[in-house]
Design a protein around this motif. Structure first.
Motif, PDB file in Angstrom:
ATOM      1  N   MET A   1      42.139  31.424 -76.664  1.00 11.01           N
ATOM      2  CA  MET A   1      41.400  31.249 -75.405  1.00 11.01           C
ATOM      3  C   MET A   1      41.454  32.560 -74.629  1.00 11.01           C
ATOM      4  N   THR A   2      40.304  33.055 -74.181  1.00 10.04           N
ATOM      5  CA  THR A   2      40.243  34.326 -73.476  1.00 10.04           C
ATOM      6  C   THR A   2      39.832  34.111 -72.034  1.00 10.04           C
ATOM      7  N   ASN A   3      40.148  35.109 -71.202  1.00  4.48           N
ATOM      8  CA  ASN A   3      39.745  35.028 -69.804  1.00  4.48           C
ATOM      9  C   ASN A   3      38.226  35.138 -69.687  1.00  4.48           C
ATOM     10  N   ALA A   4      37.633  34.378 -68.767  1.00  9.33           N
ATOM     11  CA  ALA A   4      36.181  34.366 -68.630  1.00  9.33           C
ATOM     12  C   ALA A   4      35.661  35.642 -67.999  1.00  9.33           C
ATOM     13  N   SER A   5      36.431  36.259 -67.127  1.00  9.48           N
ATOM     14  CA  SER A   5      35.961  37.445 -66.429  1.00  9.48           C
ATOM     15  C   SER A   5      36.857  38.634 -66.757  1.00  9.48           C
ATOM     16  N   PRO A   6      36.290  39.842 -66.759  1.00  7.35           N
ATOM     17  CA  PRO A   6      37.111  41.022 -67.044  1.00  7.35           C
ATOM     18  C   PRO A   6      38.127  41.254 -65.937  1.00  7.35           C
ATOM     19  N   THR A   7      39.246  41.840 -66.293  1.00  5.70           N
ATOM     20  CA  THR A   7      40.269  42.157 -65.304  1.00  5.70           C
ATOM     21  C   THR A   7      39.881  43.424 -64.553  1.00  5.70           C
ATOM     22  N   PHE A   8      40.511  43.615 -63.395  1.00  2.09           N
ATOM     23  CA  PHE A   8      40.290  44.858 -62.671  1.00  2.09           C
ATOM     24  C   PHE A   8      40.782  46.040 -63.506  1.00  2.09           C
ATOM     25  N   GLY A   9      41.948  45.875 -64.145  1.00  2.84           N
ATOM     26  CA  GLY A   9      42.461  46.945 -65.004  1.00  2.84           C
ATOM     27  C   GLY A   9      41.518  47.267 -66.143  1.00  2.84           C
ATOM     28  N   GLY A  10      40.894  46.239 -66.723  1.00  3.00           N
ATOM     29  CA  GLY A  10      39.935  46.479 -67.790  1.00  3.00           C
ATOM     30  C   GLY A  10      38.714  47.239 -67.315  1.00  3.00           C
ATOM     31  N   ALA A 187      56.300  46.285 -63.779  1.00  2.68           N
ATOM     32  CA  ALA A 187      56.857  45.064 -64.364  1.00  2.68           C
ATOM     33  C   ALA A 187      55.865  43.909 -64.265  1.00  2.68           C
ATOM     34  N   TRP A 188      55.194  43.769 -63.118  1.00  2.00           N
ATOM     35  CA  TRP A 188      54.210  42.690 -62.964  1.00  2.00           C
ATOM     36  C   TRP A 188      53.082  42.857 -63.966  1.00  2.00           C
ATOM     37  N   ASN A 189      52.572  44.087 -64.104  1.00  5.08           N
ATOM     38  CA  ASN A 189      51.496  44.333 -65.064  1.00  5.08           C
ATOM     39  C   ASN A 189      51.934  43.993 -66.484  1.00  5.08           C
ATOM     40  N   GLY A 190      53.161  44.382 -66.838  1.00 10.15           N
ATOM     41  CA  GLY A 190      53.653  44.109 -68.180  1.00 10.15           C
ATOM     42  C   GLY A 190      53.753  42.624 -68.464  1.00 10.15           C
ATOM     43  N   ALA A 191      54.291  41.875 -67.513  1.00  8.75           N
ATOM     44  CA  ALA A 191      54.437  40.431 -67.693  1.00  8.75           C
ATOM     45  C   ALA A 191      53.066  39.748 -67.738  1.00  8.75           C
ATOM     46  N   HIS A 192      52.158  40.174 -66.862  1.00 10.83           N
ATOM     47  CA  HIS A 192      50.825  39.589 -66.832  1.00 10.83           C
ATOM     48  C   HIS A 192      50.086  39.873 -68.134  1.00 10.83           C
ATOM     49  N   GLU A 193      50.211  41.092 -68.645  1.00 10.79           N
ATOM     50  CA  GLU A 193      49.529  41.451 -69.890  1.00 10.79           C
ATOM     51  C   GLU A 193      50.100  40.671 -71.071  1.00 10.79           C
ATOM     52  N   ALA A 194      51.420  40.484 -71.069  1.00 13.82           N
ATOM     53  CA  ALA A 194      52.034  39.715 -72.148  1.00 13.82           C
ATOM     54  C   ALA A 194      51.520  38.273 -72.138  1.00 13.82           C
ATOM     55  N   ALA A 199      47.829  34.289 -74.647  1.00 20.07           N
ATOM     56  CA  ALA A 199      46.765  33.300 -74.509  1.00 20.07           C
ATOM     57  C   ALA A 199      45.514  33.671 -75.294  1.00 20.07           C
ATOM     58  N   GLY A 200      45.559  34.806 -75.992  1.00 22.66           N
ATOM     59  CA  GLY A 200      44.448  35.200 -76.841  1.00 22.66           C
ATOM     60  C   GLY A 200      43.512  36.227 -76.265  1.00 22.66           C
ATOM     61  N   SER A 201      43.816  36.771 -75.094  1.00 20.37           N
ATOM     62  CA  SER A 201      42.960  37.794 -74.491  1.00 20.37           C
ATOM     63  C   SER A 201      43.198  39.153 -75.133  1.00 20.37           C
ATOM     64  N   THR A 202      42.172  39.961 -75.146  1.00 19.95           N
ATOM     65  CA  THR A 202      42.289  41.322 -75.654  1.00 19.95           C
ATOM     66  C   THR A 202      43.146  42.142 -74.692  1.00 19.95           C
TER      67      THR A 202
END
Length: 296
Positions: A1-10, A187-194, A199-202
């Protein structure tokens, strides 16, 4: 399952891949509005903002309106800001609202809703924030970052002299306040990315929470390490101080080292002075100079 919208970081990563690292400031100071040949009022601020958006589209990574300079005109200033934001959305240009909001609980959540909620009149892509009440005081914005593709830039080390005593203060854990802001964002970015990856997101190459670090500073004086960074997405760094304030983009690698892998170089007066005549040329020249310096 992937996120429907791109992230700000992306979205930032896509701008960087295109060679866009300039953050074009929109600062409608009275003197700069005089250069524009317009009155020091909401209409003048709107004219400046919309001119900068038109010139920066496809050239800069983002625009950064200084909200206080619109807010001083009251409701008319906010109406002008809404029209600047609308132009930026139509042009596909990222907007960082320079609001520097910071509070606790439901109050900060309300600030986050005002500036990051999809469909809000003043919806931006990211906002500058203050977390001296603790990094978790930003929790009211985390939902927007996680689910709505929004971003935050946390003040860490700023150039104003009166900030040094607070930002260089050493906490009980041995970190300076400034260094803690950097580490907590990473640390927040690392945990969020993990969590996203699980969850299957790129994976994203760049995080969605960044920090503000002045380009005129010696970061070591603030206890901030500039060497190799922890594993995970690169930390976005919004860096004011280039151009008018004296920092040279050619020195960016020396100033930021490893922490500058995802650098947004903010310039305001260097592109705003002179008014609308030659504005597009100034923005193109500064964007090209920044790109050349960071690619070396």
């Amino acid at each position: 399952m992937t996120n429907a919208s791109p992230t700000f970081g992306g979205r930032l990563a896509a701008e960087f891949a295109a060679g866009h690292h300039l953050c074009a400031g929109i600062d409608p100071h009275e003197a700069l509005l005089a250069d524009w040949g317009v009155a020091d009022d909401a209409a003048g601020a709107e004219r400046m903002g919309r001119d900068v958006v038109a010139a920066a589209a496809g050239v800069a990574a983002c625009v950064k309106p200084q909200i206080a300079l619109f807010e001083r005109f009251g409701s008319a200033g906010f109406a002008a800001l809404e029209r600047v934001f609308a132009d930026a959305r139509e042009a596909g240009l990222l907007v960082v609202a320079d609001v520097k909001r910071g509070d606790i609980g439901s109050t900060f959540a309300a600030y986050a809703n005002a500036w990051l909620m999809p469909g809000a009149p003043l919806e931006a892509d990211a906002m500058t924030v203050v977390a001296y009440q603790g990094f978790e005081s930003l929790a009211g914005a985390f939902t927007h970052v996680e689910h709505h593709g929004k971003g935050l830039f946390v003040l860490a080390a700023t150039s104003n002299p009166e900030a040094r005593e607070v930002q260089r203060a050493v906490r009980a854990d041995g970190r300076t306040v400034a260094a803690a802001m950097v580490a907590d964002a990473e640390a927040w970015n690392g945990a969020h990315e993990a969590a996203r990856t699980a969850a299957g997101s790129t994976p994203d190459a760049v995080g969605s929470i960044g920090v503000v670090l002045g380009a005129t500073l010696e970061l070591a004086d603030f206890g901030i390490e500039t060497g190799e960074r922890p594993a995970g997405p690169a930390l976005p760094v919004l860096a004011p101080g280039f151009g008018h304030q004296g920092a040279r983009i050619e020195d960016a690698h020396r100033i930021f080292g490893g922490i500058g892998q995802a650098l947004l170089a903010n310039e305001s007066r260097s592109i705003l002075r002179g008014g609308p005549t030659g504005l597009a040329i100034r923005i193109e020249e500064r964007a090209a100079a920044i790109r050349t310096a960071l690619e070396q």
